[in-house]
Design a protein around this motif. Structure first.
Motif, PDB file in Angstrom:
ATOM      1  N   VAL A 198      11.811   1.593   5.151  1.00  0.00           N
ATOM      2  CA  VAL A 198      11.028   0.783   5.892  1.00  0.00           C
ATOM      3  C   VAL A 198       9.662   0.523   5.256  1.00  0.00           C
ATOM      4  N   GLY A 199       9.124  -0.924   5.654  1.00  0.00           N
ATOM      5  CA  GLY A 199       8.120  -1.570   4.950  1.00  0.00           C
ATOM      6  C   GLY A 199       6.694  -0.948   5.319  1.00  0.00           C
ATOM      7  N   ASP A 200       5.533  -1.423   4.771  1.00  0.00           N
ATOM      8  CA  ASP A 200       4.250  -1.170   5.175  1.00  0.00           C
ATOM      9  C   ASP A 200       3.889  -2.083   6.497  1.00  0.00           C
ATOM     10  N   VAL A 201       4.910  -2.711   6.980  1.00  0.00           N
ATOM     11  CA  VAL A 201       4.509  -3.835   8.018  1.00  0.00           C
ATOM     12  C   VAL A 201       5.244  -3.345   9.092  1.00  0.00           C
ATOM     13  N   ASN A 202       4.589  -3.156  10.493  1.00  0.00           N
ATOM     14  CA  ASN A 202       4.969  -3.058  11.717  1.00  0.00           C
ATOM     15  C   ASN A 202       5.589  -4.475  12.074  1.00  0.00           C
ATOM     16  N   ALA A 240       0.957  -1.122   0.098  1.00  0.00           N
ATOM     17  CA  ALA A 240       0.019   0.126  -0.063  1.00  0.00           C
ATOM     18  C   ALA A 240       0.778   1.430   0.050  1.00  0.00           C
ATOM     19  N   GLY A 241       1.973   1.103   0.344  1.00  0.00           N
ATOM     20  CA  GLY A 241       2.940   2.553   0.474  1.00  0.00           C
ATOM     21  C   GLY A 241       2.768   3.212   1.644  1.00  0.00           C
ATOM     22  N   ARG A 242       2.462   2.534   2.938  1.00  0.00           N
ATOM     23  CA  ARG A 242       1.992   3.206   3.802  1.00  0.00           C
ATOM     24  C   ARG A 242       2.590   2.785   5.108  1.00  0.00           C
ATOM     25  N   ILE A 243       3.695   3.449   5.433  1.00  0.00           N
ATOM     26  CA  ILE A 243       4.667   3.053   6.931  1.00  0.00           C
ATOM     27  C   ILE A 243       3.656   2.379   8.053  1.00  0.00           C
ATOM     28  N   GLY A 244       4.110   1.124   8.176  1.00  0.00           N
ATOM     29  CA  GLY A 244       3.321   0.464   9.381  1.00  0.00           C
ATOM     30  C   GLY A 244       1.799   0.336   9.382  1.00  0.00           C
ATOM     31  N   VAL A 274       3.929 -10.965   3.768  1.00  0.00           N
ATOM     32  CA  VAL A 274       4.947 -10.344   2.881  1.00  0.00           C
ATOM     33  C   VAL A 274       4.855  -8.689   2.569  1.00  0.00           C
ATOM     34  N   ASP A 275       6.045  -8.181   2.926  1.00  0.00           N
ATOM     35  CA  ASP A 275       5.997  -6.789   3.032  1.00  0.00           C
ATOM     36  C   ASP A 275       6.638  -6.131   1.763  1.00  0.00           C
ATOM     37  N   VAL A 276       5.912  -5.428   0.900  1.00  0.00           N
ATOM     38  CA  VAL A 276       6.575  -5.050  -0.485  1.00  0.00           C
ATOM     39  C   VAL A 276       6.629  -3.694  -0.220  1.00  0.00           C
ATOM     40  N   GLY A 277       6.380  -2.983   0.901  1.00  0.00           N
ATOM     41  CA  GLY A 277       6.685  -1.632   1.133  1.00  0.00           C
ATOM     42  C   GLY A 277       8.247  -1.117   0.971  1.00  0.00           C
ATOM     43  N   THR A 278       8.391  -0.155   0.348  1.00  0.00           N
ATOM     44  CA  THR A 278       9.707   0.505   0.403  1.00  0.00           C
ATOM     45  C   THR A 278       9.727   1.792   0.624  1.00  0.00           C
ATOM     46  N   ASN A 279       9.373   2.212   1.871  1.00  0.00           N
ATOM     47  CA  ASN A 279       9.010   3.687   2.165  1.00  0.00           C
ATOM     48  C   ASN A 279      10.626   4.139   2.512  1.00  0.00           C
ATOM     49  N   PRO A 280      10.905   5.454   1.927  1.00  0.00           N
ATOM     50  CA  PRO A 280      12.224   6.109   2.504  1.00  0.00           C
ATOM     51  C   PRO A 280      11.908   6.729   3.982  1.00  0.00           C
ATOM     52  N   VAL A 289      11.669  -8.596  -0.405  1.00  0.00           N
ATOM     53  CA  VAL A 289      11.172  -8.803  -1.946  1.00  0.00           C
ATOM     54  C   VAL A 289      11.874  -7.688  -2.794  1.00  0.00           C
ATOM     55  N   GLY A 290      12.512  -7.041  -1.942  1.00  0.00           N
ATOM     56  CA  GLY A 290      13.586  -5.917  -2.702  1.00  0.00           C
ATOM     57  C   GLY A 290      14.609  -6.574  -3.599  1.00  0.00           C
TER      58      GLY A 290
END
Lengths: 284, 284
Positions: free
Chosen positions: B240-244, B209-213, B227-233, B262-263
């Motif tokens: 940091v990912g989308d998953v806490n 979703a592109g939302r931290i935590g 599975v954490d696809v997030g790559t938030n700077p 995933v990266g």
């Protein structure tokens, strides 16, 4: 039966009458909206369907050309025909009727239908454009699911929809259309574990699996809305859906009938798409 | 943290080493696998990413051409460049880097990438072909989700997967890949009502979703795979990912890390696709 009946007939009539008005305007301006249906089968129910499309088209002022290549047609022949129709300025909508001869892949063939004439959304490019939010025609059946819900005041936004069936003709494109309208969508299929548990968690159940009576009261939450996309032929020449209407009708809040539900809306949308294509192509 | 850590590094290394071997074979046979990356931005994190792709490509023996059109590039310029690269026999893979200049639509541009060179599955035709079961490249990130699950023995078949995010880059194509492998897939998004209830019903949660935590322990069933696809700077230059992970790690059965999940698999698949494209184009 306590569930409300969500008929498609009034919506279909409204779409047809709007389409007829637009077809008349286009014809008066020198563009006679024209739909070409390519057939490569001797299948009797297919022939019946093609005749019914042709009749419906003529009733709204759309010319319908049936291009019968015979059941021996080869892939290259079918592709050449679709290429020619895609290039023909007189033709605005192109449909490739299934089934096709053995060994000929419908999706592969449909790649030859120019996307702005692909009025039944059969070209994989149309599905991709739809998913990407670019202008494209959805398969008429998939769009009919959404239109019949909206017509009866069931807005997809925020609702959880269980789509039973993952075909490229209905399940997948309908899932994209519903997602685009902010529904949460679960796609189920023959390999789904505990189908009844999954569909019972949904506000709306769309049955598009092609299996008579697959969806029973056990599959729906009390008050849920059920859309029956099934059109399974019965031995006496009738049509029956994927939903056991007797069982589901006692528990669901609303249910589309078969026949008279998604079916008539589908045909009307095919004609509406053709007129829309004629209008767009005329301006380009 | 009790959840198993599903690293992507070993899988990425295995894909890279296979890719390097194939690249060497192709080069020896006179075809030097070549990837073109089209850039039309001065964005710093984009430049960093492009450099890292170029470095990774060179390490496996793929030539990487960076075509920098500058941040003032127009839509027609970008389209002409993609057309030229699509026609260039020396180039096997084409990527259009985002962001693009204001008013230029990435999907619209990507239509100009020949589908058999579309190694990051950006052309809507690739998504449509994927959904239709025709040969096509999936977006590398979407494919990485499936590959990392399979690598760690989590077969999608029969499992209920909640996909959080409906982008054309990850959510939608990953949903198709998972459906194709017989998972039951629920696509959730920002407008999903009671996200935690929906995702808690799933065996596998994919956060894209592109939302931290965004995803906490409340969102996952005990023992679920995440599975954490997030790559938030982050402000300090990290990712940091989308998953806490702290919260989810105590409840989930397994979790992919960020970074290192995933990266790396995504980058490796991009290179694998390029070599695959070179091999296919060579034979045609």
């Amino acid at each position: 039966m306590t569930a409300a009946v969500l008929s498609g007939r009034e919506l279909a009539a409204a779409i047809r009458s709007e389409t007829a008005a637009e077809a008349a305007q286009l014809s008066a301006a020198g563009t006679a909206p024209t739909l070409a249906v390519v057939v490569a089968t001797a299948d009797e129910s297919s022939a019946w369907y093609v005749r019914s499309i042709a009749r419906a088209a003529e009733q709204v002022g759309i010319t319908c050309d049936i291009v019968d290549l015979g059941r021996e047609a080869t892939g290259p022949e079918i592709r050449r025909t679709l290429d020619a129709l895609s290039a023909d300025d007189r033709v605005h909508g192109v449909i490739l009727q299934t089934p096709l001869p053995p060994g000929v892949d419908a999706q592969e063939m449909a790649l030859a239908i120019r996307f702005d004439k692909d009025v039944d959304g059969a070209n994989p490019l149309s599905l991709g454009r739809l998913a990407a939010g670019l202008p494209a025609f959805a398969p008429a059946t998939a769009e009919a699911v959404v239109r019949i819900l909206e017509h009866h005041g069931v807005e997809p936004a925020g609702r959880h929809v269980a789509m039973v069936g993952r075909s490229t003709v209905v399940g997948k494109p309908a899932a994209h259309l519903l997602l685009d309208r902010n529904a949460t969508v679960t796609v189920c299929h023959s390999r789904t574990r505990d189908l009844a548990a999954v569909t019972s968690a949904a506000d709306v159940v769309v049955a598009a699996a092609g299996r008579i009576g697959l969806i029973t009261a056990d599959h729906v939450a009390p008050g849920a809305v059920v859309v029956d996309v099934g059109t399974n032929p019965t031995v006496d020449g009738g049509l029956v859906g994927d939903v056991n209407a007797t069982s589901v009708g006692e528990k669901a809040g609303a249910l589309t009938p078969v026949p008279g539900g998604v079916g008539p809306v589908t045909t009307a949308l095919l004609l509406a798409h053709t007129v829309q294509a004629a209008s767009t192509l005329r301006q380009s």
